[in-house]
Design a protein around this motif. Structure first.
Motif, PDB file in Angstrom:
ATOM      1  N   GLY A  58       0.735  -1.286   0.059  1.00 43.21           N
ATOM      2  CA  GLY A  58      -0.015  -0.016   0.035  1.00 43.21           C
ATOM      3  C   GLY A  58       0.829   1.261  -0.030  1.00 43.21           C
ATOM      4  N   GLY A  59       2.104   1.151   0.219  1.00 41.40           N
ATOM      5  CA  GLY A  59       2.949   2.438   0.237  1.00 41.40           C
ATOM      6  C   GLY A  59       3.148   3.015  -1.134  1.00 41.40           C
ATOM      7  N   THR A  60       3.015   2.182  -2.339  1.00 43.64           N
ATOM      8  CA  THR A  60       3.170   2.973  -3.636  1.00 43.64           C
ATOM      9  C   THR A  60       2.166   4.181  -4.021  1.00 43.64           C
ATOM     10  N   LEU A  61       0.836   3.391  -3.398  1.00 45.07           N
ATOM     11  CA  LEU A  61      -0.424   4.030  -3.617  1.00 45.07           C
ATOM     12  C   LEU A  61      -0.273   5.377  -2.624  1.00 45.07           C
ATOM     13  N   ALA A  62       0.066   5.235  -1.490  1.00 47.76           N
ATOM     14  CA  ALA A  62       0.145   6.416  -0.465  1.00 47.76           C
ATOM     15  C   ALA A  62       1.021   7.460  -1.025  1.00 47.76           C
ATOM     16  N   ALA A 102       3.154  19.705   4.379  1.00 47.18           N
ATOM     17  CA  ALA A 102       4.321  18.875   5.055  1.00 47.18           C
ATOM     18  C   ALA A 102       3.850  17.736   5.175  1.00 47.18           C
ATOM     19  N   VAL A 103       2.769  17.083   4.908  1.00 45.70           N
ATOM     20  CA  VAL A 103       2.523  15.727   5.046  1.00 45.70           C
ATOM     21  C   VAL A 103       3.213  14.870   3.785  1.00 45.70           C
ATOM     22  N   PRO A 104       3.077  15.331   2.663  1.00 47.12           N
ATOM     23  CA  PRO A 104       3.449  14.508   1.442  1.00 47.12           C
ATOM     24  C   PRO A 104       4.993  14.295   1.648  1.00 47.12           C
ATOM     25  N   PRO A 105       5.905  15.227   1.672  1.00 45.96           N
ATOM     26  CA  PRO A 105       7.380  14.894   1.883  1.00 45.96           C
ATOM     27  C   PRO A 105       7.629  13.840   3.108  1.00 45.96           C
ATOM     28  N   LEU A 106       7.000  14.294   4.292  1.00 42.73           N
ATOM     29  CA  LEU A 106       7.349  13.626   5.506  1.00 42.73           C
ATOM     30  C   LEU A 106       6.870  12.095   5.076  1.00 42.73           C
ATOM     31  N   LEU A 107       5.717  11.916   4.418  1.00 41.42           N
ATOM     32  CA  LEU A 107       5.225  10.536   4.097  1.00 41.42           C
ATOM     33  C   LEU A 107       6.143   9.695   3.164  1.00 41.42           C
ATOM     34  N   THR A 108       6.561  10.417   2.038  1.00 44.81           N
ATOM     35  CA  THR A 108       7.248   9.774   0.970  1.00 44.81           C
ATOM     36  C   THR A 108       8.835   9.238   1.584  1.00 44.81           C
ATOM     37  N   GLN A 109       9.351  10.414   1.938  1.00 41.70           N
ATOM     38  CA  GLN A 109      10.802  10.159   2.633  1.00 41.70           C
ATOM     39  C   GLN A 109      10.794   9.141   3.375  1.00 41.70           C
ATOM     40  N   THR A 110       9.803   9.163   4.554  1.00 46.45           N
ATOM     41  CA  THR A 110       9.865   8.192   5.729  1.00 46.45           C
ATOM     42  C   THR A 110       9.557   6.828   5.119  1.00 46.45           C
TER      43      THR A 110
END
Length: 226
Positions: A58-62, A102-110
């Motif tokens: 599910g990470g790719t979709l997120a 702020a959510v998108p870069p935090l989600l993607t990089q983490t």
């Protein structure tokens, strides 16, 4: 070039630091907007990204959804939220816009950091009989920590810089110094406001770099251990 000496004079004038419109008040407002939005975005993005990274599903979709969100200009979101009934609730539109930023870069990089952990190490830990929680807490999180800490640091600096847009919605922060300078056609004040934002962003990054090193679970171990 005259703007730089003028900015220095503006910053060294004691009256500009006092009162409701003074630098200290604007700085506290800026820290409030940045801090609250970063805490909320971290509470949303980090647990989700760590969980998806651990599961590997599910990470790719997120990440793709998050990247779509990054394409939306923060200023446009702020203006639209201000025009809705949320605009009656003080700085709420600004906080929501900064959280969405702020959510998108935090989600993607983490997520990328957790999935980037050497799979051979993960499989070896599973072979030792580690449970899912033990695998995450003892292997994946410590090894992904530098990337996660870097994601938080990057997001914090971006939020501090972007929080200046709050002034466009009539809210507080250091951006009010810049917009007031434009209104007064005072280039020195504009430069002074931009300088304050830049210094604050650098200070925030420096503090987070130090905190990240102190909190590193692999601190003190040989580099080969990582």
């Amino acid at each position: 070039m005259n703007a730089i000496p003028g900015a220095y004079d503006w910053l060294t004038t004691g009256a500009n630091w006092q009162g409701e419109r003074g630098i200290w008040r604007r700085l506290l407002e800026h820290l409030h907007l940045s801090g609250v939005s970063l805490l909320v975005s971290g509470a949303i993005a980090l647990p989700l990204a760590l969980w998806l990274g651990h599961l590997g599903r599910g990470g790719t979709l997120a990440v793709n959804l998050a990247n779509v969100g990054r394409a939306v200009p923060t200023l446009a979101v702020l203006v639209l939220l201000t025009l809705t009934p949320l605009g009656a609730y003080g700085d709420l539109p600004t906080l929501i816009a900064l959280v969405l930023f702020a959510v998108p870069p935090l989600l993607t990089q983490t997520y990328t950091g957790v999935r980037g952990v050497d799979r051979s190490v993960v499989e070896a830990a599973r072979g030792m009989g580690m449970s899912g929680w033990q695998l995450f807490a003892r292997v994946e999180l410590p090894l992904a920590y530098p990337v996660v800490a870097g994601a938080v640091r990057s997001a914090a600096v971006q939020v501090v810089a972007t929080a200046t847009l709050a002034a466009m919605a009539g809210e507080g922060g250091l951006g009010r110094i810049i917009t007031a300078g434009f209104s007064l056609q005072d280039t020195a004040q504009v430069v002074a406001g931009a300088f304050l934002v830049a210094v604050l962003a650098l200070l925030v990054e420096g503090v987070l770099v130090l905190a990240g090193r102190l909190g590193d679970p692999m601190r003190g171990r040989p580099r080969t251990a990582r």
